[in-house]
Every structure is written in C-alpha cells, then in structure tokens.
Write a protein that holds these residues in place. Structure first.
Motif, mmCIF file in Angstrom:
data_model
loop_
_atom_site.group_PDB
_atom_site.id
_atom_site.type_symbol
_atom_site.label_atom_id
_atom_site.label_comp_id
_atom_site.label_asym_id
_atom_site.label_seq_id
_atom_site.Cartn_x
_atom_site.Cartn_y
_atom_site.Cartn_z
ATOM 1 N N UNK A 21 38.752 -7.187 43.526
ATOM 2 C CA UNK A 21 38.511 -5.829 44.023
ATOM 3 C C UNK A 21 37.758 -5.930 45.348
ATOM 4 N N UNK A 22 38.231 -5.171 46.330
ATOM 5 C CA UNK A 22 37.704 -5.328 47.678
ATOM 6 C C UNK A 22 37.098 -4.032 48.202
ATOM 7 N N UNK A 23 36.199 -4.208 49.163
ATOM 8 C CA UNK A 23 35.467 -3.065 49.708
ATOM 9 C C UNK A 23 35.052 -3.402 51.137
ATOM 10 N N UNK A 24 35.240 -2.466 52.049
ATOM 11 C CA UNK A 24 34.737 -2.635 53.407
ATOM 12 C C UNK A 24 33.784 -1.498 53.731
ATOM 13 N N UNK A 25 32.909 -1.720 54.684
ATOM 14 C CA UNK A 25 31.908 -0.710 55.006
ATOM 15 C C UNK A 25 31.649 -0.675 56.499
ATOM 16 N N UNK A 26 31.171 0.457 56.952
ATOM 17 C CA UNK A 26 30.841 0.620 58.367
ATOM 18 C C UNK A 26 29.413 0.175 58.601
ATOM 19 N N UNK A 27 29.038 0.036 59.814
ATOM 20 C CA UNK A 27 27.635 -0.200 60.194
ATOM 21 C C UNK A 27 27.193 -1.634 59.951
ATOM 22 N N UNK A 28 26.479 -2.180 60.901
ATOM 23 C CA UNK A 28 26.014 -3.564 60.801
ATOM 24 C C UNK A 28 24.517 -3.665 60.542
ATOM 25 N N UNK A 29 23.897 -2.568 60.150
ATOM 26 C CA UNK A 29 22.463 -2.583 59.880
ATOM 27 C C UNK A 29 22.155 -3.260 58.555
ATOM 28 N N UNK A 30 20.930 -3.159 58.141
ATOM 29 C CA UNK A 30 20.507 -3.765 56.871
ATOM 30 C C UNK A 30 21.015 -2.944 55.701
ATOM 31 N N UNK A 31 21.564 -3.650 54.733
ATOM 32 C CA UNK A 31 22.098 -2.967 53.567
ATOM 33 C C UNK A 31 21.895 -3.816 52.304
ATOM 34 N N UNK A 32 22.048 -3.126 51.180
ATOM 35 C CA UNK A 32 22.172 -3.785 49.877
ATOM 36 C C UNK A 32 23.503 -3.332 49.298
ATOM 37 N N UNK A 33 24.054 -4.129 48.419
ATOM 38 C CA UNK A 33 25.419 -3.878 47.944
ATOM 39 C C UNK A 33 25.457 -3.912 46.414
ATOM 40 N N UNK A 34 26.232 -2.997 45.861
ATOM 41 C CA UNK A 34 26.272 -2.851 44.403
ATOM 42 C C UNK A 34 27.701 -2.604 43.953
ATOM 43 N N UNK A 35 27.999 -3.104 42.769
ATOM 44 C CA UNK A 35 29.260 -2.781 42.100
ATOM 45 C C UNK A 35 28.933 -2.069 40.800
ATOM 46 N N UNK A 36 29.630 -0.935 40.587
ATOM 47 C CA UNK A 36 29.493 -0.157 39.362
ATOM 48 C C UNK A 36 30.858 -0.072 38.687
ATOM 49 N N UNK A 37 30.832 0.039 37.379
ATOM 50 C CA UNK A 37 32.032 0.281 36.591
ATOM 51 C C UNK A 37 31.914 1.681 35.990
ATOM 52 N N UNK A 38 33.004 2.432 36.031
ATOM 53 C CA UNK A 38 33.001 3.776 35.474
ATOM 54 C C UNK A 38 34.217 3.962 34.596
ATOM 55 N N UNK A 39 33.975 4.095 33.298
ATOM 56 C CA UNK A 39 35.052 4.436 32.379
ATOM 57 C C UNK A 39 35.310 5.931 32.482
ATOM 58 N N UNK A 40 36.530 6.315 32.164
ATOM 59 C CA UNK A 40 36.931 7.717 32.255
ATOM 60 C C UNK A 40 36.006 8.603 31.430
ATOM 61 N N UNK A 41 35.448 9.620 32.049
ATOM 62 C CA UNK A 41 34.578 10.555 31.354
ATOM 63 C C UNK A 41 33.156 10.083 31.167
ATOM 64 N N UNK A 42 32.843 8.913 31.714
ATOM 65 C CA UNK A 42 31.498 8.357 31.579
ATOM 66 C C UNK A 42 30.826 8.246 32.940
ATOM 67 N N UNK A 43 29.535 7.925 32.928
ATOM 68 C CA UNK A 43 28.801 7.770 34.181
ATOM 69 C C UNK A 43 28.902 6.324 34.665
ATOM 70 N N UNK A 44 28.616 6.070 35.943
ATOM 71 C CA UNK A 44 28.689 4.704 36.475
ATOM 72 C C UNK A 44 27.672 3.779 35.816
ATOM 73 N N UNK A 45 28.126 2.557 35.592
ATOM 74 C CA UNK A 45 27.299 1.533 34.956
ATOM 75 C C UNK A 45 27.164 0.378 35.945
ATOM 76 N N UNK A 85 39.064 0.176 33.991
ATOM 77 C CA UNK A 85 38.098 1.201 34.393
ATOM 78 C C UNK A 85 38.231 1.389 35.897
ATOM 79 N N UNK A 86 37.443 2.284 36.440
ATOM 80 C CA UNK A 86 37.345 2.427 37.890
ATOM 81 C C UNK A 86 36.106 1.678 38.361
ATOM 82 N N UNK A 87 36.283 0.865 39.394
ATOM 83 C CA UNK A 87 35.177 0.066 39.917
ATOM 84 C C UNK A 87 34.736 0.652 41.253
#
Lengths: 111, 113
Positions: A21-45, A85-87
């Motif tokens: 699973x891939x992800x790109x982002x804008x901006x070259x400043x300082x960041x932290x990165x997270x992956x969440x999993x979300x099952x249908x009808x549930x909140x992100x984990x 799930x949705x990531x």
C-alpha cells in the motif's frame, strides 16, 4: 495546501501474498507518519508509526519511508482475509500540528 | 487500559435542533482532537485541544460548531441549528502529547433528518 494521496483501490491480493500500500504527500517540512486500518463501520485503528527514513517492522507489517521521494508505504506479509479493510495513510505536519489523512486504499484479501 | 470513549454512539436529530457530542480521552492524554467522516469521504480535521485550550479551531466548518474541554479531560462538541449536511460520523482521538500517536474512539454517528 498540504495533501496526502493514496490509490483508492480496491487492491485485491490472494491469501498468503504480500500486499503493498502506497502513499505520497506534499511538503518537505518535518512530519510524522502513521498507518491506520479501518474496518467498515468502525473507527480507525493505529497500525504503525514511522518517523525516520528506512524500514520499520512490526509482526507482519513493515512501514517504509522515503522522505526524499515524499513517499511512505505499508507492506503486509502473509495477507489474511481478516486484513481486508481500508488502510489510511496519515501525515502529521509539524508546522501546523495537523494530522492529514489520505482517502484510504481498500484492500481485499481473497481465500 | 480504557480507550477513548464517545457518547452517544448514535444520534438522530431533526434539522434545526442543537446536539452535543461527548468525548472522554485516554487517561493522561493531554491532546484531544475532533474529526468528521462523511459517508465515503476521508477524515476531516475539526479542532485540536492541548490541555483545555484550543490552539487550532481552523477546521470548524461554520460558527454553528463549537467545542470545549474542561479539566484537561472530557470534551464536548456542540452543533447548533443542525443541517442535513452535518450528518456524518464524528470521531474523537487523543494522544499523550501533541505530535504523538493518536488513538480514536468509536465515533458518534449523527443523522439529521
């Protein structure tokens, strides 16, 4: 405008395969990165966080970060149907302290 | 330990009524966040609290939306004169400190009829 982009999918993989699973982002400043999993009808984990370039492994999950390319990925080894799930990729931009989410990639693992 | 809790889990209200949504963060977490997720949409940042103060209210969609946090713990999101476009799942998250990992509650599903 800070943006986080993901392919919406669905990404279909057979049971036991590696899901990437891939992800790109804008901006070259300082960041932290997270992956969440979300099952249908549930909140992100929260699955994983990654703060520096390189790989970070946790069980069947590996997060990879390449700040030069503004790219973060999540590998799921030995995919299981329960991984379906949705990531969500999320980037915390330190200049605003806002966590910006991508729209998510739907993963389907078929037996 | 206990995670983030939210109440109610579901709320159906008539257009024009006010609603209050509650969030109880993980004990000891100083930062608290509100997000909104509309059907099929991504998560939209609403507001962030550090302690009892809200340094960033930029995500609140209109002046009908307000939030407060008391005692550095429980937070309430209030929507006045609800509209149908306010229908969404409202999610609360907390983190030990700003920039730390955020943990989400189960959400409140708001339906405005």
């Amino acid at each position: 405008q800070k943006e986080v982009e993901q392919n919406s999918g669905p990404l279909s993989v057979p049971e036991g395969a590696i899901a990437s699973l891939n992800c790109t982002y804008s901006d070259r400043g300082s960041q932290s990165f997270f992956w969440y999993r979300q099952y249908s009808g549930k909140s992100p984990e929260l699955i994983m966080s990654i703060y520096s370039n390189g790989d970070k492994e946790d069980g069947r999950f590996t997060a990879q970060l390449n700040k030069a390319s503004q790219y973060v990925s999540l590998l799921i080894r030995d995919s299981q149907p329960s991984d379906s799930a949705t990531y969500l990729c999320a980037v915390l931009f330190w200049d605003t302290d806002k966590l910006i989410f991508g729209t998510g990639t739907r993963l389907q693992v078929f037996p | 330990g206990a995670g983030v809790s939210q109440s109610p889990s579901n709320k159906v209200t008539e257009k024009g009524k006010d609603v209050e949504l509650r969030c109880d963060p993980i004990s000891g977490h100083t930062a608290l966040y509100w997000y909104r997720q509309s059907l099929g949409q991504g998560l939209e940042f609403l507001i962030y609290f550090q302690g009892n103060s809200a340094p960033d209210k930029s995500g609140l969609p209109s002046d009908r939306f307000s939030a407060e946090r008391t005692g550095g713990s429980v937070s309430t999101l209030t929507i006045q004169r609800t509209q149908q476009e306010d229908s969404a799942v409202y999610l609360c998250a907390s983190s030990l400190a700003r920039r730390d990992e955020q943990y989400f509650g189960p959400g409140t599903r708001l339906t405005v009829t």
